[in-house]
Scaffold this active site. Structure first.
Site, PDB file in Angstrom:
ATOM      1  N   TYR A  50       0.849  -1.191   0.000  1.00 41.84           N
ATOM      2  CA  TYR A  50       0.000   0.000   0.000  1.00 41.84           C
ATOM      3  C   TYR A  50       0.888   1.244   0.000  1.00 41.84           C
ATOM      4  O   TYR A  50       1.860   1.320   0.738  1.00 41.84           O
ATOM      5  CB  TYR A  50      -0.900   0.000   1.230  1.00 41.84           C
ATOM      6  CG  TYR A  50      -1.703   1.268   1.417  1.00 41.84           C
ATOM      7  CD1 TYR A  50      -2.905   1.455   0.747  1.00 41.84           C
ATOM      8  CD2 TYR A  50      -1.248   2.285   2.266  1.00 41.84           C
ATOM      9  CE1 TYR A  50      -3.641   2.620   0.917  1.00 41.84           C
ATOM     10  CE2 TYR A  50      -1.980   3.445   2.446  1.00 41.84           C
ATOM     11  CZ  TYR A  50      -3.165   3.613   1.769  1.00 41.84           C
ATOM     12  OH  TYR A  50      -3.888   4.774   1.943  1.00 41.84           O
ATOM     13  N   HIS A  51       0.523   2.249  -0.810  1.00 38.73           N
ATOM     14  CA  HIS A  51       1.338   3.454  -0.978  1.00 38.73           C
ATOM     15  C   HIS A  51       0.793   4.588  -0.114  1.00 38.73           C
ATOM     16  O   HIS A  51      -0.308   5.080  -0.342  1.00 38.73           O
ATOM     17  CB  HIS A  51       1.317   3.875  -2.451  1.00 38.73           C
ATOM     18  CG  HIS A  51       2.461   4.758  -2.850  1.00 38.73           C
ATOM     19  ND1 HIS A  51       2.742   5.943  -2.200  1.00 38.73           N
ATOM     20  CD2 HIS A  51       3.392   4.632  -3.827  1.00 38.73           C
ATOM     21  CE1 HIS A  51       3.794   6.514  -2.783  1.00 38.73           C
ATOM     22  NE2 HIS A  51       4.216   5.735  -3.756  1.00 38.73           N
ATOM     23  N   GLY A  52       1.557   5.001   0.882  1.00 41.58           N
ATOM     24  CA  GLY A  52       1.171   6.133   1.716  1.00 41.58           C
ATOM     25  C   GLY A  52       1.395   7.457   1.005  1.00 41.58           C
ATOM     26  O   GLY A  52       1.907   7.506  -0.116  1.00 41.58           O
ATOM     27  N   GLU A 104      -2.768   6.417  -5.555  1.00 38.39           N
ATOM     28  CA  GLU A 104      -3.104   5.981  -4.207  1.00 38.39           C
ATOM     29  C   GLU A 104      -2.482   6.913  -3.167  1.00 38.39           C
ATOM     30  O   GLU A 104      -3.105   7.239  -2.143  1.00 38.39           O
ATOM     31  CB  GLU A 104      -2.596   4.554  -3.991  1.00 38.39           C
ATOM     32  CG  GLU A 104      -3.135   3.865  -2.749  1.00 38.39           C
ATOM     33  CD  GLU A 104      -2.857   2.371  -2.804  1.00 38.39           C
ATOM     34  OE1 GLU A 104      -3.754   1.623  -3.238  1.00 38.39           O
ATOM     35  OE2 GLU A 104      -1.735   1.971  -2.440  1.00 38.39           O
TER      36      GLU A 104
END
Length: 299
Positions: free
Chosen positions: A89-91, A162
């Protein structure tokens, strides 16, 4: 004057840490350039001759991770000895991923190659740093060559979109991206899900506005600045690998990754989502994430 001073102070608080990270990234690049000049190196950036400076940089970022975010890494035993594809998951700022790379290199002396968006390669003055740390374009050919050579390759299917438009709900924004699954099937390698707890509480984007969304979709450039940099607790979790299965389709593999169901009879967009559901308070809560710095129990 007082109101103006308070506003300036508030702005600095919101943006000083993200700007500091940019400064440290360029400082890392300067260190590599000095190392190259002193040792008169002309070797390929992925060559082991760069390991000394890689270790120095990794130590710096690991110290920063420990001090600022009390960083923890769990599940390293789930990484295969050979090649594989890490999906994460890309913050808003992928600083957690940089922490992961650093600790992996310090613990295992292992370099994980990172697929990055095209705009990253247009940033001035970072060419050598990107090469030495294993940042590569996300082409099918580049990934297949890296996997053939035994590397771990990491990718965030949500990418910049994202980073910009997901929020504390931790919604995955993968769209129709499934090239990583096709590469995994062609290379016959496992896919390993990965997620960092509280990454959205550390760094956030301003709430989505139609103008910025349209601007990004037309230019593919991240115009929206991140803010925050609060010293919340970061824990990166590496999930169990999804093994290569010659009978599975690309679509089924994508569904399996996302679901987090690690049996072939289930489908993929779900391994990353399962890690989020297991380890993350949703919606994310900044105060809770800060208090977790004082919670010594492993989550």
């Amino acid at each position: 004057v007082i109101i103006g001073s308070l506003m300036i102070f508030a702005i600095l608080v919101f943006f000083i840490v993200p700007l500091t990270i940019v400064f440290f990234i360029y400082l890392s690049n300067i260190l590599i350039l000095i190392y190259q000049r002193n040792n008169e190196l002309k070797a390929d950036p992925l060559n082991d001759v760069w390991n000394s400076v890689r270790k120095t940089i990794a130590r710096f970022w690991d110290i920063y991770a420990r001090i600022w975010h009390g960083y923890e890494l769990h599940g390293v035993e789930n990484l295969p000895e050979g090649p594989g594809i890490l999906v994460y998951y890309h913050g808003a700022i992928p600083i957690d991923y940089l922490y992961f790379l650093s600790r992996l290199f310090l613990w295992k002396k292992r370099l994980c190659l990172s697929v990055a968006d095209h705009f990253v390669f247009r940033l001035p003055g970072l060419k050598l740093l990107l090469g030495v740390t294993g940042v590569i374009p996300g082409t099918r050919e580049e990934c297949l060559v890296a996997l053939k050579n035994g590397y771990l390759v990491s990718i965030s299917p949500g990418g910049v979109r994202e980073a910009l438009f997901s929020d504390e709900s931790y919604q995955l924004m993968w769209g129709n991206r499934k090239g990583f699954a096709q590469v995994a099937l062609e290379a016959k390698v496992p896919i390993i899900p990965m997620y960092t707890q509280n990454v959205r509480e550390g760094y956030r984007m301003f709430k989505e506005r139609r103008f910025f969304r349209q601007l990004y979709e037309s230019t593919r450039l991240p115009f929206t600045p991140p803010y925050g940099g609060l010293p919340v607790k970061f824990r990166t979790y590496i999930g169990k690998p999804i093994p290569y299965d010659p009978n599975i389709t690309t679509e089924e593999l994508v569904e399996k990754v996302c679901e987090g169901k690690f049996l072939f009879s289930f489908q993929t967009k779900t391994a990353v989502q399962a890690l989020i559901s297991k380890h993350q308070t949703i919606p994310g809560n900044i105060w809770k994430a800060l208090l977790e710095r004082f919670d010594k129990r492993r989550k």
